[in-house]
Write an enzyme that holds these catalytic residues in place. Structure first.
Site, PDB file in Angstrom:
ATOM      1  CB  SER A 119      -0.891   0.039   1.247  1.00  0.00           C
ATOM      2  OG  SER A 119      -1.740  -1.052   1.257  1.00  0.00           O
ATOM      3  CG  HIS A 140      -1.513   0.096  -3.941  1.00  0.00           C
ATOM      4  ND1 HIS A 140      -2.158   1.308  -3.865  1.00  0.00           N
ATOM      5  CD2 HIS A 140      -1.947  -0.609  -2.862  1.00  0.00           C
ATOM      6  CE1 HIS A 140      -2.927   1.330  -2.782  1.00  0.00           C
ATOM      7  NE2 HIS A 140      -2.823   0.184  -2.159  1.00  0.00           N
ATOM      8  CD  GLU A 152      -2.044   4.422  -6.118  1.00  0.00           C
ATOM      9  OE1 GLU A 152      -1.955   5.653  -6.015  1.00  0.00           O
ATOM     10  OE2 GLU A 152      -2.126   3.673  -5.134  1.00  0.00           O
ATOM     11  CG  ASN A 191      -3.137   4.028   0.617  1.00  0.00           C
ATOM     12  OD1 ASN A 191      -4.288   4.132   1.041  1.00  0.00           O
ATOM     13  ND2 ASN A 191      -2.596   2.872   0.294  1.00  0.00           N
TER      14      ASN A 191
HETATM   15  N1  LIG Z   1      -6.369  -4.369   3.033  1.00  0.00           N
HETATM   16  C1  LIG Z   1      -6.328  -3.355   2.173  1.00  0.00           C
HETATM   17  O1  LIG Z   1      -7.227  -2.517   2.111  1.00  0.00           O
HETATM   18  C2  LIG Z   1      -5.193  -3.268   1.183  1.00  0.00           C
HETATM   19  C3  LIG Z   1      -5.411  -2.571  -0.026  1.00  0.00           C
HETATM   20  C4  LIG Z   1      -4.382  -2.545  -0.985  1.00  0.00           C
HETATM   21  C5  LIG Z   1      -3.165  -3.154  -0.714  1.00  0.00           C
HETATM   22  N2  LIG Z   1      -2.989  -3.802   0.483  1.00  0.00           N
HETATM   23  C6  LIG Z   1      -1.679  -4.438   0.692  1.00  0.00           C
HETATM   24  O2  LIG Z   1      -1.811  -5.819   0.391  1.00  0.00           O
HETATM   25  C7  LIG Z   1      -0.927  -6.580   1.210  1.00  0.00           C
HETATM   26  C8  LIG Z   1      -1.714  -7.612   1.970  1.00  0.00           C
HETATM   27  O3  LIG Z   1      -2.662  -6.965   2.798  1.00  0.00           O
HETATM   28  P1  LIG Z   1      -3.973  -7.724   3.340  1.00  0.00           P
HETATM   29  O4  LIG Z   1      -4.893  -6.657   3.791  1.00  0.00           O
HETATM   30  O5  LIG Z   1      -4.439  -8.714   2.325  1.00  0.00           O
HETATM   31  O6  LIG Z   1      -3.387  -8.486   4.603  1.00  0.00           O
HETATM   32  P2  LIG Z   1      -3.874  -9.859   5.247  1.00  0.00           P
HETATM   33  O7  LIG Z   1      -3.305  -9.888   6.619  1.00  0.00           O
HETATM   34  O8  LIG Z   1      -5.345 -10.051   5.074  1.00  0.00           O
HETATM   35  O9  LIG Z   1      -3.169 -10.961   4.332  1.00  0.00           O
HETATM   36  C9  LIG Z   1      -1.783 -11.140   4.318  1.00  0.00           C
HETATM   37  C10 LIG Z   1      -1.526 -12.586   3.985  1.00  0.00           C
HETATM   38  O10 LIG Z   1      -0.130 -12.750   3.804  1.00  0.00           O
HETATM   39  C11 LIG Z   1       0.255 -13.954   4.425  1.00  0.00           C
HETATM   40  N3  LIG Z   1       1.648 -13.850   4.834  1.00  0.00           N
HETATM   41  C12 LIG Z   1       2.134 -13.191   5.872  1.00  0.00           C
HETATM   42  N4  LIG Z   1       3.463 -13.360   5.972  1.00  0.00           N
HETATM   43  C13 LIG Z   1       3.803 -14.139   4.955  1.00  0.00           C
HETATM   44  C14 LIG Z   1       5.026 -14.667   4.523  1.00  0.00           C
HETATM   45  N5  LIG Z   1       6.167 -14.452   5.168  1.00  0.00           N
HETATM   46  N6  LIG Z   1       5.017 -15.435   3.439  1.00  0.00           N
HETATM   47  C15 LIG Z   1       3.871 -15.618   2.750  1.00  0.00           C
HETATM   48  N7  LIG Z   1       2.663 -15.175   3.134  1.00  0.00           N
HETATM   49  C16 LIG Z   1       2.655 -14.433   4.221  1.00  0.00           C
HETATM   50  C17 LIG Z   1      -0.662 -14.092   5.633  1.00  0.00           C
HETATM   51  O11 LIG Z   1      -0.759 -15.442   6.071  1.00  0.00           O
HETATM   52  C18 LIG Z   1      -1.975 -13.537   5.090  1.00  0.00           C
HETATM   53  O12 LIG Z   1      -2.816 -14.542   4.547  1.00  0.00           O
HETATM   54  C19 LIG Z   1      -0.207  -5.568   2.115  1.00  0.00           C
HETATM   55  O13 LIG Z   1       1.013  -5.234   1.538  1.00  0.00           O
HETATM   56  C20 LIG Z   1      -1.164  -4.391   2.108  1.00  0.00           C
HETATM   57  O14 LIG Z   1      -0.503  -3.158   2.350  1.00  0.00           O
HETATM   58  C21 LIG Z   1      -3.957  -3.882   1.416  1.00  0.00           C
END
Ligand SMILES: NC(=O)c1ccc[n+]([C@@H]2O[C@H](COP(=O)([O-])OP(=O)(O)OC[C@H]3O[C@@H](n4cnc5c(N)ncnc54)[C@H](O)[C@@H]3O)[C@@H](O)[C@H]2O)c1
Length: 311
Positions: A119, A140, A152, A191
């Site tokens: 993000s 992103h 993005e 963001n």
């Molecule tokens: N939630 C949002 O609104 C949003 C929007 C856009 C981007 N993002 C980005 O997307 C990414 C994921 O966010 P999310 O909200 O899905 O989080 P989340 O916690 O729901 O999911 C993260 C996943 O990654 C896995 N994980 C963690 N460590 C790991 C590792 N070492 N190896 C492999 N898998 C691993 C976890 O088990 C989990 O299933 C982040 O970088 C976040 O900034 C989030």
């Protein structure tokens, strides 16, 4: 480059939604997470999403079941990415976690594009973990990537122009709206704008100017309704009347300067303000009445309608 096989590394909130999107677009998708339970839960969420799309008439029942059959599950990153053309990493938002994953993908597949869903972290920092940093990039999405159109595209200092172009074309082909961030900054475009709005939303609640519920209404029922079809520049241009943005700046915007002077310029969000927001959120009628899953469904139902007019 023709992208046919993709991998999703980390399939939580964002990763499972990417996997759903890729699979309904006809791509073979391999998904990885750290345990069988997490993979099982991701598959349940993917099934829920494909059913939702079929219910809304956005895909057929057959397309929904075909999409599910194109998804493979694995608990090994190298197995997941070994013959992929494109990897979408969506693990925890941490340089350490992302660098470790990028290094592992880099070793397992020497030609794939490796895109991060981060993000706001900088690709220049993440790609230091790869022996071939030129194929690493940020793509992103906005939550949920299955529905929202913006992605993005943010190259790091060592990302090749070809990687940026291929990623841009791929994302566009998926029906998304890619934008290129020409100069790396934390939080990219969306963001940063969201953080600026969030800071003032919290400030208004913290100062007792309005309730959480009313600040939310003041966004979605007011400027937010316009933001579904226009950004801040076009919005102000039309708000200035026939003489447009220039008129707006010359005659109206001096008011903005007064507002800016009275706003909080917190450089870090103070937790005492967040605690007030938590308390205010508990009073919101929808939060009292609906389960989290019901609210997600309500949101996606409305989003699907908004997205139709964004086409
Ligand atoms: N939630 C949002 O609104 C949003 C929007 C856009 C981007 N993002 C980005 O997307 C990414 C994921 O966010 P999310 O909200 O899905 O989080 P989340 O916690 O729901 O999911 C993260 C996943 O990654 C896995 N994980 C963690 N460590 C790991 C590792 N070492 N190896 C492999 N898998 C691993 C976890 O088990 C989990 O299933 C982040 O970088 C976040 O900034 C989030």
């Amino acid at each position: 480059m023709d992208i046919k096989k993709v991998s999703c590394v980390g399939v939580g909130t964002i990763g499972h939604s990417w996997a759903t999107l890729f699979s309904i677009k006809g791509l073979d998708v391999s998904i990885y997470d750290m345990s069988k339970e997490l993979l099982k839960s991701a598959m349940e969420r993917i099934r829920f999403s494909t059913n939702f799309l079929a219910e809304k008439g956005l895909i057929t029942e057959k397309e929904a079941s075909d999409a599910l059959s194109r998804i493979n599950l694995t608990n090994s990153i190298s197995e997941c990415v070994k013959d992929s053309d494109y990897v979408q990493e969506s693990a925890f938002e941490s340089y350490d976690v992302k660098r470790e994953i990028f290094s592992e993908i880099d070793k397992a597949n020497d030609s794939t594009i490796i895109a991060s869903s981060t993000s706001g972290l900088l690709m220049t920092e993440i790609q230091k973990a790869a022996t071939k940093p030129e194929r690493c990039i940020v793509a992103h999405p906005w939550n949920p990537p299955l529905l929202l159109k913006l992605v993005e595209i943010v190259p790091g200092k060592k990302t090749a122009q070809m990687t940026a172009q291929t990623t841009y074309d791929f994302i566009e082909k998926l029906g998304k709206i890619p934008v290129i961030v020409k100069k790396e900054v934390p939080g990219f475009i969306g963001n940063r704008l969201q953080a600026a709005l969030w800071r003032e939303a919290l400030n208004l609640v913290n100062e007792g100017v309005a309730s959480v519920e009313d600040v939310d209404k003041a966004v979605w029922a007011g400027p937010g309704a316009r933001w579904g079809i226009m950004g801040p520049f076009l919005t102000l241009h039309l708000g200035g009347g026939p003489k447009g943005l220039k008129y707006h700046i010359d005659t109206i915007q001096h008011g903005f300067n007064e507002y800016l002077k009275s706003m909080n310029d917190w450089k870090e969000i103070p937790y005492h303000a967040v605690l007030k927001a938590f308390a205010g959120l508990e009073q919101v009628p929808m939060i009292k009445k609906k389960s989290f899953e019901d609210m997600v469904r309500w949101r996606d139902d409305k989003l699907a309608k908004i997205l139709k007019i964004q086409e």
